[in-house]
Design an enzyme around this catalytic site. Structure first.
Site, PDB file in Angstrom:
ATOM      1  NE  ARG A  30      45.412   4.200  32.466  1.00  0.00           N
ATOM      2  CZ  ARG A  30      46.257   3.084  31.688  1.00  0.00           C
ATOM      3  NH1 ARG A  30      45.645   2.189  31.589  1.00  0.00           N
ATOM      4  NH2 ARG A  30      47.472   3.324  31.233  1.00  0.00           N
TER       5      ARG A  30
ATOM      6  CE1 TYR B 251      47.459   6.702  39.258  1.00  0.00           C
ATOM      7  CE2 TYR B 251      46.065   5.730  37.486  1.00  0.00           C
ATOM      8  CZ  TYR B 251      47.162   6.432  37.759  1.00  0.00           C
ATOM      9  OH  TYR B 251      48.082   6.703  36.899  1.00  0.00           O
TER      10      TYR B 251
ATOM     11  CE  LYS C 294      44.952   8.015  30.096  1.00  0.00           C
ATOM     12  NZ  LYS C 294      45.717   8.253  29.025  1.00  0.00           N
TER      13      LYS C 294
ATOM     14  CG  HIS D 265      46.460   7.271  24.617  1.00  0.00           C
ATOM     15  ND1 HIS D 265      47.269   6.080  25.138  1.00  0.00           N
ATOM     16  CD2 HIS D 265      46.527   8.152  25.767  1.00  0.00           C
ATOM     17  CE1 HIS D 265      47.489   6.494  26.223  1.00  0.00           C
ATOM     18  NE2 HIS D 265      47.401   7.738  26.698  1.00  0.00           N
TER      19      HIS D 265
ATOM     20  CB  SER E 216      50.185   4.863  29.705  1.00  0.00           C
ATOM     21  OG  SER E 216      48.798   5.124  29.560  1.00  0.00           O
ATOM     22  CB  ALA E 217      54.578   5.544  31.610  1.00  0.00           C
ATOM     23  CB  CYS E 218      55.939   5.424  25.929  1.00  0.00           C
ATOM     24  SG  CYS E 218      55.764   3.723  26.055  1.00  0.00           S
ATOM     25  N   GLY E 219      56.878   8.631  27.240  1.00  0.00           N
ATOM     26  CA  GLY E 219      57.341  10.186  26.936  1.00  0.00           C
ATOM     27  C   GLY E 219      56.471  10.873  26.276  1.00  0.00           C
TER      28      GLY E 219
ATOM     29  CG  ASP F 126      47.093  11.191  28.200  1.00  0.00           C
ATOM     30  OD1 ASP F 126      47.717  10.540  27.636  1.00  0.00           O
ATOM     31  OD2 ASP F 126      46.087  10.983  28.721  1.00  0.00           O
TER      32      ASP F 126
ATOM     33  CB  SER G 287      54.862   9.545  41.921  1.00  0.00           C
ATOM     34  OG  SER G 287      56.030   9.435  41.255  1.00  0.00           O
ATOM     35  NE  ARG G 288      50.810   8.924  36.156  1.00  0.00           N
ATOM     36  CZ  ARG G 288      50.578   8.754  34.758  1.00  0.00           C
ATOM     37  NH1 ARG G 288      50.359   9.609  34.325  1.00  0.00           N
ATOM     38  NH2 ARG G 288      50.581   7.466  34.364  1.00  0.00           N
TER      39      ARG G 288
HETATM   40  O1  SAT Z   1      47.228   6.602  34.576  1.00  0.00           O
HETATM   41  S1  SAT Z   1      46.126   7.668  33.748  1.00  0.00           S
HETATM   42  O2  SAT Z   1      45.189   6.870  32.905  1.00  0.00           O
HETATM   43  O3  SAT Z   1      45.310   8.273  34.451  1.00  0.00           O
HETATM   44  C1  SAT Z   1      47.255   8.308  32.748  1.00  0.00           C
HETATM   45  C2  SAT Z   1      47.849   7.479  31.727  1.00  0.00           C
HETATM   46  O4  SAT Z   1      48.082   6.087  31.838  1.00  0.00           O
HETATM   47  O5  SAT Z   1      48.025   7.908  30.688  1.00  0.00           O
HETATM   48 MN    MN Z   2      47.743   8.463  28.701  1.00  0.00          MN
END
Ligand code: SAT
Ligand code: MN
Length: 591
Positions: free
Chosen positions: A81, A209, A218, A238, A260-263, A287, A375-376
């Site tokens: 993002r 992305y 989002k 969120h 984001s990315a905290c589990g 999410d 990566s997702r």
């Molecule tokens: O990168 S996204 O916004 O799609 C997902 C996230 O950051 O939670």
């Molecule tokens: Mn998120």
């Protein structure tokens, strides 16, 4: 629902006059070679996937070990993002608030019209009608995304409910969020993500992305929906939603907010450790939660999404067995590495070896990680082995507790409980966390991230906290509010808490608090479990570590409070007086 005769014959483009007109005007502006209305059928997705495989935009993965899985590689500069290019465009700048980048709506529209003009020549314009939330839920809201990216279509088909049913609902509702997206030239200099909450519209240009391009996620379900929620009296958050069934067979639902990315995905799919027999965990969402005050005075939650767009690195049978199993079939991978036999590979896997990196180059450790740290995987929620049987309930699930959390090396204890709703709003507003790879920028610096909504709140945080206080005051049976920190470290930098499945010990203490069964000790910042209040059976954490995890250091917290006061000052006198009072109360208790 019975299908009316006209629906069998009416082309999609004529189901809603508003959508049809909007598509015509966008077509004129962007000049696509063709227009494709997505019906959401399996055949449509199959054909589109086959076409992208033929064109080389998608790579097939080893079909023996990863049936139905494909790999997409993004442009190397388009991997996260872009918060510095994300704007809230309201008539008044104050309505967007100091938490957002702001642009005047007229200026933004003009800028975006110039970018969109003729941008889809030689491309197909896809119309994606989608519904956020179960199609028959009164709590769901719809939108239409127009995009020139078939990758976006495939992702939206997994992440939301797309196609005919959504369009029929739009025709009946008469209201929908308009999201216009083009990948443009993927040039970071010509990249903007604009939100017009007053018009319920989004314009996104120059990125393919996830968070920038899958506009249902989002952009709609958080930024626009948070605005909509304020006017309609609910909350768009969120948060993951998870159901915990205790050994007595009772299920309680938690909604938990983390940056984001905290589990979040791991917590949403938590696997109880063998030492806690009898517990079961059910995922409702990983999410986003839309929280509505219910007729019974409780807060009810739906997950507006239908799939997961999760971080791949770190996923393995020990960290998250459910996710590891879930992404072995019918999964779209983005920016992972490949093994010699064409299996996806990422850091944190203990098997296999990367030979091709995420950019398609021969793997060389000198170039950095094999898989991109952000990566997702994109996968249907239904593939989750712990998918809740109540995930599609139109009325949602009742929430027993709200949990906030951040990634903090120090200061924040393992868990504490807010004294009441208003104090809980302060606790949520005080969330701070070390930054991660989910957004472009420096990783690992602590920043304030109120309610984990810093990148996602579509209006002034001060108004948002006021709205939170209002919603709470209307709840006869409000959920209790907690703060957790799984990431506290010792002086050598070692994590003090094992995390993952063991987090259930903390969650079960919360549920026991909510049912009046567990004790706590009062502290200036809220109520903490005493070491003996947590079930530590079978867990290898020393008494010293546990003590450190539950320590509230007054000198650190006085600094924290001063920092929070300075942060609130940025929002001036729009900050609710009640929040200032809550902060002063904590300060006074700290002495
Ligand atoms: O990168 S996204 O916004 O799609 C997902 C996230 O950051 O939670
Ligand atoms: Mn998120």
């Amino acid at each position: 629902m019975a299908i009316a005769a006209h629906q069998l014959t009416t082309p999609l483009s004529e189901l809603s006059r508003d959508v049809g007109e909007w598509v015509r005007s966008v077509r004129e502006l962007t000049q696509p070679r063709a227009v494709h209305w997505c019906d959401g059928s399996e055949a449509e997705i199959r054909e589109l996937t086959a076409q992208l495989l033929r064109d080389g935009e998608l790579k097939p993965l080893n079909s023996e070990f990863f049936p139905g899985c494909t790999l997409a590689r993004s442009h190397p500069s388009d991997v996260a993002r872009v918060e510095h290019l994300t704007y809230i465009c309201t008539r008044s700048k104050e309505d967007a608030g100091p938490n957002n980048h702001w642009m005047d709506p007229e200026a933004a529209h003009t800028k975006m019209r110039d970018l969109f003009r003729g941008c889809m020549r030689e491309r197909t314009l896809y119309v994606i009608p989608y519904c956020m939330g179960p199609i028959d839920s009164p709590l769901s809201r719809c939108g239409v995304e127009i995009t020139d990216s078939p990758y976006v279509v495939l992702n939206m088909a997994i992440m939301t409910r797309i196609g005919q049913a959504a369009l029929e609902r739009i025709a009946a509702d008469g209201k929908f969020v308009r999201g216009l997206h083009s990948i443009g030239e993927l040039n970071p200099e010509r990249r903007f993500i604009m939100h017009f909450p007053e018009e319920l519209s989004i314009e996104s240009f120059g990125s393919g992305y996830g968070g920038n391009a899958l506009l249902g996620k989002k952009c709609h379900a958080l930024r626009i929906a948070s605005w909509q929620a304020r006017t309609e009296g609910w909350l768009a958050e969120h948060m993951l939603i998870v159901g915990l069934q205790n050994p007595q067979g009772e299920t309680h639902y938690l909604a938990c907010a983390f940056p984001s990315a905290c589990g979040k995905t791991n917590l949403a799919m938590l696997i109880p450790p063998d030492s806690l027999p009898g517990w079961k965990v059910f995922t409702v969402g990983d999410d986003i939660a839309w929280l509505h005050p219910g007729p019974d005075g409780r807060l009810w939650a739906i997950n507006p999404e239908a799939g997961y767009f999760g971080v791949v690195p770190g996923t393995n049978p020990d960290t998250n067995r459910n996710a590891y199993d879930m992404i072995r079939r019918d999964t779209l991978f983005t920016n992972v590495a490949l093994t010699a036999d064409n299996q996806p590979w990422w850091e944190g896997l203990t098997t296999g070896k990367p030979v091709i990196d995420w950019q398609g180059r021969p793997y060389d450790p000198k170039n950095g990680p094999a898989a991109h740290p952000n990566s997702r995987f994109t996968v249907s929620a239904k593939r989750n082995p712990s998918y809740s049987p109540h995930a599609e309930d139109p009325q949602g699930v009742p929430i027993t507790a709200l949990v906030f959390g951040g990634r903090r090396r120090e200061v924040a204890p393992l868990v504490y409980e807010a004294r009441d709703w208003a104090h809980g709003v302060l606790v949520g507003a005080s969330v701070a966390s070390e930054t991660t790879a989910a957004a472009v920028g420096q990783v690992g610096v602590v920043r304030r991230d109120p309610m984990a909504m810093q990148p996602f709140c579509g209006y002034n945080f001060a108004d948002y906290w006021r709205h939170w206080l209002n919603v709470g005051s209307k709840l006869a049976r409000p959920p209790r509010i907690y703060h957790v920190n799984w990431f506290r470290r010792d002086t050598n930098g070692k994590f003090l808490w094992p995390g993952y499945g063991e987090n259930l010990r903390v969650l079960s203490w919360m549920l026991d608090r909510c049912s009046g069964k567990a004790s706590a000790a009062e502290s200036p910042i809220g109520n903490l479990p005493r070491p003996e209040d947590l079930n530590m059976k079978g867990l290898n954490v020393t008494q010293d570590a546990l003590k450190a995890l539950l320590t509230v250091e007054p000198s650190q917290w006085r600094k924290e409070v001063a920092d929070m006061r300075a942060y609130l000052e940025k929002y001036g006198n729009r900050v609710p007086a009640q929040m200032q009072q809550e902060l002063s109360a904590v300060e006074k208790k700290l002495g």
